[in-house]
Write a protein that holds these residues in place. Structure first.
Motif, PDB file in Angstrom:
ATOM      1  N   ASN A   1       0.695  -1.231   0.156  1.00 25.43           N
ATOM      2  CA  ASN A   1       0.133   0.156  -0.040  1.00 25.43           C
ATOM      3  C   ASN A   1       0.921   1.222  -0.093  1.00 25.43           C
ATOM      4  O   ASN A   1       1.479   1.352   0.902  1.00 25.43           O
ATOM      5  CB  ASN A   1      -0.907  -0.124   1.309  1.00 25.43           C
ATOM      6  CG  ASN A   1      -1.778   1.152   1.166  1.00 25.43           C
ATOM      7  OD1 ASN A   1      -1.344   2.331   1.058  1.00 25.43           O
ATOM      8  ND2 ASN A   1      -3.302   0.844   1.682  1.00 25.43           N
TER       9      ASN A   1
ATOM     10  N   GLY B   1      -7.658  -1.841   4.135  1.00 25.12           N
ATOM     11  CA  GLY B   1      -6.705  -1.249   4.994  1.00 25.12           C
ATOM     12  C   GLY B   1      -6.346  -1.933   5.925  1.00 25.12           C
ATOM     13  O   GLY B   1      -5.639  -0.869   6.762  1.00 25.12           O
TER      14      GLY B   1
ATOM     15  N   THR C   1      -3.697  -1.034  11.674  1.00 26.73           N
ATOM     16  CA  THR C   1      -2.845  -1.447  10.481  1.00 26.73           C
ATOM     17  C   THR C   1      -1.851  -2.610  10.765  1.00 26.73           C
ATOM     18  O   THR C   1      -0.829  -2.242  11.572  1.00 26.73           O
ATOM     19  CB  THR C   1      -2.297  -0.399   9.666  1.00 26.73           C
ATOM     20  OG1 THR C   1      -3.287   0.262   8.980  1.00 26.73           O
ATOM     21  CG2 THR C   1      -1.416  -1.220   8.305  1.00 26.73           C
TER      22      THR C   1
ATOM     23  N   ILE D   1      -7.600   2.072  -3.191  1.00 26.22           N
ATOM     24  CA  ILE D   1      -6.157   1.661  -2.801  1.00 26.22           C
ATOM     25  C   ILE D   1      -5.099   1.644  -3.813  1.00 26.22           C
ATOM     26  O   ILE D   1      -5.135   1.196  -4.946  1.00 26.22           O
ATOM     27  CB  ILE D   1      -6.215   0.371  -2.186  1.00 26.22           C
ATOM     28  CG1 ILE D   1      -7.394   0.070  -1.279  1.00 26.22           C
ATOM     29  CG2 ILE D   1      -5.014  -0.157  -1.614  1.00 26.22           C
ATOM     30  CD1 ILE D   1      -7.143   0.836   0.068  1.00 26.22           C
TER      31      ILE D   1
END
Length: 422
Positions: free
Chosen positions: A165, A270, A198, A292
């Motif tokens: 990411n 996420g 995360t 994303i």
């Protein structure tokens, strides 16, 4: 896209349903049209139309295959229809049991040994023109070689790489110079990326993902020609011990442990800054998580260098097909450069032939690491009954955080050795 992801994620589990039925399926009645075929003159031929059974990832794949088959049918004058299976493993097993199988069908490498052993498949690989056979990636040919016979033409393939990411990467103060090149690098960035809700790295808890670490450590469940079981090798113990260290540190989690079905879902929601997945993730990201931003980079090298796993299907041809000659011609067309690039553009697969590599990477430069891995990727073992063993191994790997890695691998060693001794 969900069905493609499920096929690739759980190839052992998916194949297991058919494997249970394999012992009683297939013609197994011998004859020159079975696995011993040695020349095109022995192929069956008739005016019968062909049926092509596929396990489709969705409308795009179904439409692309139907179009390609229709084009071949029109040019050849031979009827052909495509059947999108709702449960490919089950429907293939039922067709073989009734001795009325589809003429041509998708077949994964885990299911090949059982069907080959009981005479259900035509071993046609060596009947392909030499120029076509040599164009397939050698590792894919190995995936579909059983007892020394090249059974079927690889349809396409996928490899695992690291998906990042880029927004979370930047927020952690990382740049492209920090892309992990080694296991130590991966440990470092996973820790930096683990914050709040995360987790640095989230993967599916199974051999079909953590096996990449085994290859990076210099091993796999068997040696490359499937003549020796190496499941509990020191290298594999080292690989799972490394993965366990990330789990214990909390910088890697299994997708199921955070309430998601696979690494791509955790990544898309996420919950993960990185995941390890194949090129099928591109379709899921486009369809389900278009906001994303991500990059695909090579998996870090382990003690033995670069390594990853590959997953592939072939175009199987039934030994009981009344029109094997036409089926072979259809497969030659479906594995041609034009058709394979058409499939790639339609639903994201990587061509199984080396001559299409430059065109594919020019079309999909952002996914080049997936195809670059063809030179060092390894497949899963080709042993009759291997799907059940991998399913059992997956169940144990899911408990890796609290289980001794060698204990897990010793069990797989015993089970695989039993298969090899058959």
């Amino acid at each position: 896209m969900k069905s493609r992801i499920t096929r690739s994620l759980l190839m052992g589990t998916v194949a297991a349903a058919a494997a249970i039925a394999l012992a009683g399926c297939g013609s197994g009645f011998g004859g020159s049209t079975g696995g011993s075929t040695s020349g095109s003159s022995k192929l069956t031929s008739s005016k019968d139309a062909l049926t092509v059974m596929i396990g489709s990832s969705g409308d795009a794949e179904t439409a692309a295959v139907k179009s390609a088959v229709a084009d071949w049918s029109k040019s050849s004058g031979i009827g052909a229809s495509v059947i999108p299976a709702s449960n490919l493993s089950q429907q293939l097993a039922q067709g073989f049991a009734a001795r009325k199988p589809a003429d041509v069908f998708y077949l994964d490498s885990g299911s090949l040994p059982g069907y080959a052993a009981n005479g259900s498949l035509l071993a046609y690989g060596d009947l392909l023109p030499a120029s076509e056979k040599s164009d397939f990636y050698p590792s894919l040919v190995k995936n579909f070689t059983y007892n020394g016979k090249f059974y079927c033409a690889p349809k396409d393939f996928s490899t695992l790489q690291l998906i990042i990411n880029t927004d979370k990467w930047k927020a952690a103060g990382l740049t492209s110079a920090d892309y992990p090149k080694t296991w130590d690098d991966l440990t470092t960035v996973a820790k930096k990326l683990t914050t709040g809700g995360t987790t640095g790295l989230v993967v599916s808890g199974q051999y079909e993902r953590l096996g990449a670490f085994m290859v990076q450590a210099g091993s796999n469940l068997t040696n490359t020609d499937n003549t020796k079981v190496t499941a509990n090798s020191a290298a594999n113990v080292q690989a799972l011990t490394y993965a366990q260290s990330l789990l214990k540190a909390g910088t890697m989690k299994f997708a199921a442990d955070i309430g998601t079905g696979w690494g791509g879902e955790a990544f898309g929601k996420g919950l993960a800054a990185m995941t390890i997945e194949g090129n099928w993730i591109s379709g899921a990201m486009t369809a389900d998580y278009p906001n994303i931003h991500y990059a695909v980079v090579p998996l870090p090298a382990g003690p033995a260098g670069q390594g990853t796993l590959q997953f592939t299907n072939c175009w199987g041809i039934a030994a009981d097909s009344p029109n094997q000659a036409a089926a072979l011609k259809l497969v030659e067309q479906l594995t041609s450069k034009d058709d394979q690039m058409g499939f790639a553009k339609a639903f994201g697969v990587m061509p199984s032939i080396q001559s299409a590599a430059s065109d594919w990477k020019s079309t999909f430069p952002q996914f080049a690491p997936f195809l670059d891995a063809a030179s060092y990727a390894q497949g899963t073992p080709t042993l009759k009954g291997v799907s059940q063993v991998i399913t059992d191994l997956d169940g144990k790997i899911a408990q890796l955080k609290t289980t001794d890695p060698k204990t897990i691998l010793d069990s797989a060693q015993t089970n695989l050795q039993a298969l090899l001794n058959q």
